[in-house]
Design an enzyme around this catalytic site. Structure first.
Site, short mmCIF file in Angstrom:
data_model
loop_
_atom_site.label_atom_id
_atom_site.label_comp_id
_atom_site.label_asym_id
_atom_site.label_seq_id
_atom_site.Cartn_x
_atom_site.Cartn_y
_atom_site.Cartn_z
N LYS A 240 -32.39 -17.18 -16.82
CA LYS A 240 -33.55 -16.53 -16.20
C LYS A 240 -34.84 -16.94 -16.90
O LYS A 240 -34.97 -16.84 -18.12
CB LYS A 240 -33.38 -15.01 -16.26
N CYS B 204 -32.70 -11.84 -10.00
CA CYS B 204 -33.57 -10.67 -9.90
C CYS B 204 -35.01 -11.03 -9.55
O CYS B 204 -35.26 -11.63 -8.50
CB CYS B 204 -33.47 -9.90 -11.22
N GLU C 148 -26.41 -9.49 -11.15
CA GLU C 148 -27.07 -9.98 -12.36
C GLU C 148 -26.51 -9.30 -13.61
O GLU C 148 -26.27 -8.09 -13.62
CB GLU C 148 -28.58 -9.70 -12.28
#
Length: 332
Positions: free
Chosen positions: A150, A184, A59
């Protein structure tokens, strides 16, 4: 770079069922986009030469995770030091439309290898002055198939990253497999996982900035829930990985341990067993041969969005429109 190889197949795997994947656990050249992309390019080429069909990275690898925030009083409002670091972070972000990933795409095409890469994206459709933690998928033809921003930055990340949208909640065909990925803590979000499962995902890529505490439990849990192979790929960050010209470097290092991110990349089989146990504290290219027949076998008793779902009772709505502030209607 060290290479670690593994295999996980049935007794008599068909060649068409097999796929070879790679996890590149590497450190960025922190806040240096072009230098970090050179390391990524080298890793993609190495994986391609190993005969892999997919290579994955951690990430926010390009140009790096915002490690400074919790180490330099990052929540102080309107602070000149924080503004200066953010300005540099933004400057080193990835603008896909400007061709920053073109070299990676070219190498992917050359070796017919797909790539999942975590970047800090300066989104052109959102004015280019905010950063999105994006997971970019590049297919085996070197074309960008999706960029998943994200949905919800975690904790201190919210001081540097903007919340994304559902446009990138997509899966991609790769041999017999259907691959998808999340950033994540999105891997803890049940509905985000379900959005990928519902599209037939059976190879899940979870990307992390780096940390055994993130990968040792979640990887196996998601594998068991989805009855899919799960790749958890992490970055690595050591004090020595900060360039000497890093802003506030003394403050960052005096508040850091031997590892700011210790890796933890691993692969779980669809039954939750380890294909590759978490690898900690080193840069390494992990390769593994996976077998789609194993997925099919595990779906016999549980398929979360197939025979073991009840869409007549519970359903999920996913908005995949790319969000932007303004829609401009011009006269012809």
């Amino acid at each position: 770079m060290e290479i670690l190889e593994a295999t996980h197949t049935t007794q008599n795997p068909a060649a068409s069922d097999k796929i070879k994947v790679a996890l590149a656990q590497i450190a960025p050249v922190w806040l240096k986009r072009d230098e970090t992309l050179k390391k990524v390019a080298d890793a993609v080429e190495l994986a391609g030469k190993q005969g892999c069909q997919l290579v994955t990275f951690g990430e926010a690898l390009v140009p790096g995770y915002p490690f400074w925030i919790e180490r330099t009083d990052g929540a102080r409002f309107n602070d000149p030091k924080q503004k200066a670091i953010y300005a540099e972070y933004l400057e080193q972000g990835v603008v896909i439309e400007d061709g920053h990933l073109d070299d990676i795409c070219a190498i992917a095409k050359k070796y017919s290898i797909a790539v999942y890469l975590g970047v800090m994206e300066r989104a052109a459709n959102r004015s280019g002055h905010s950063l999105y933690c994006s997971l970019v998928y590049i297919d085996q033809n070197g074309e960008i198939g999706s960029s998943h921003r994200k949905l919800q930055p975690t904790y201190e990340e919210r001081l540097a990253w903007a919340p994304g949208d559902g446009n990138g909640l997509r899966v991609h065909p790769l041999g017999r497999f259907t691959v998808g990925g999340l950033n994540c803590f999105e891997n803890w979000m049940p509905l985000s996982r379900a959005a990928l499962y519902a599209q037939g995902e059976d190879l899940h890529v979870a990307v992390w900035p780096g940390g055994l505490h993130n990968t040792e439990d979640t990887t196996r849990f998601v594998a068991k829930e989805s009855r899919s192979y799960v790749i958890s790929v992490s970055g690595l960050m050591r004090p020595s990985d900060f360039p000497e010209d890093t802003l506030e470097l003394t403050k960052i290092l005096e508040n850091s341990d031997d590892f700011l991110a210790n890796g933890g990349s691993c692969i779980s089989a669809p039954d939750g067993s380890w294909v590759v146990e978490p690898q900690v504290g080193k840069e390494v290219l992990i390769t593994a041969e996976l077998d789609h027949a194993v997925v099919r076998g595990e779906r016999q008793n549980f398929d979360p969005t197939g025979h073991y779902s009840r869409p007549d009772v519970t359903r999920l709505v996913v908005d995949r429109k790319r969000q932007q502030l303004a829609d401009f209607i011009d006269a012809e």
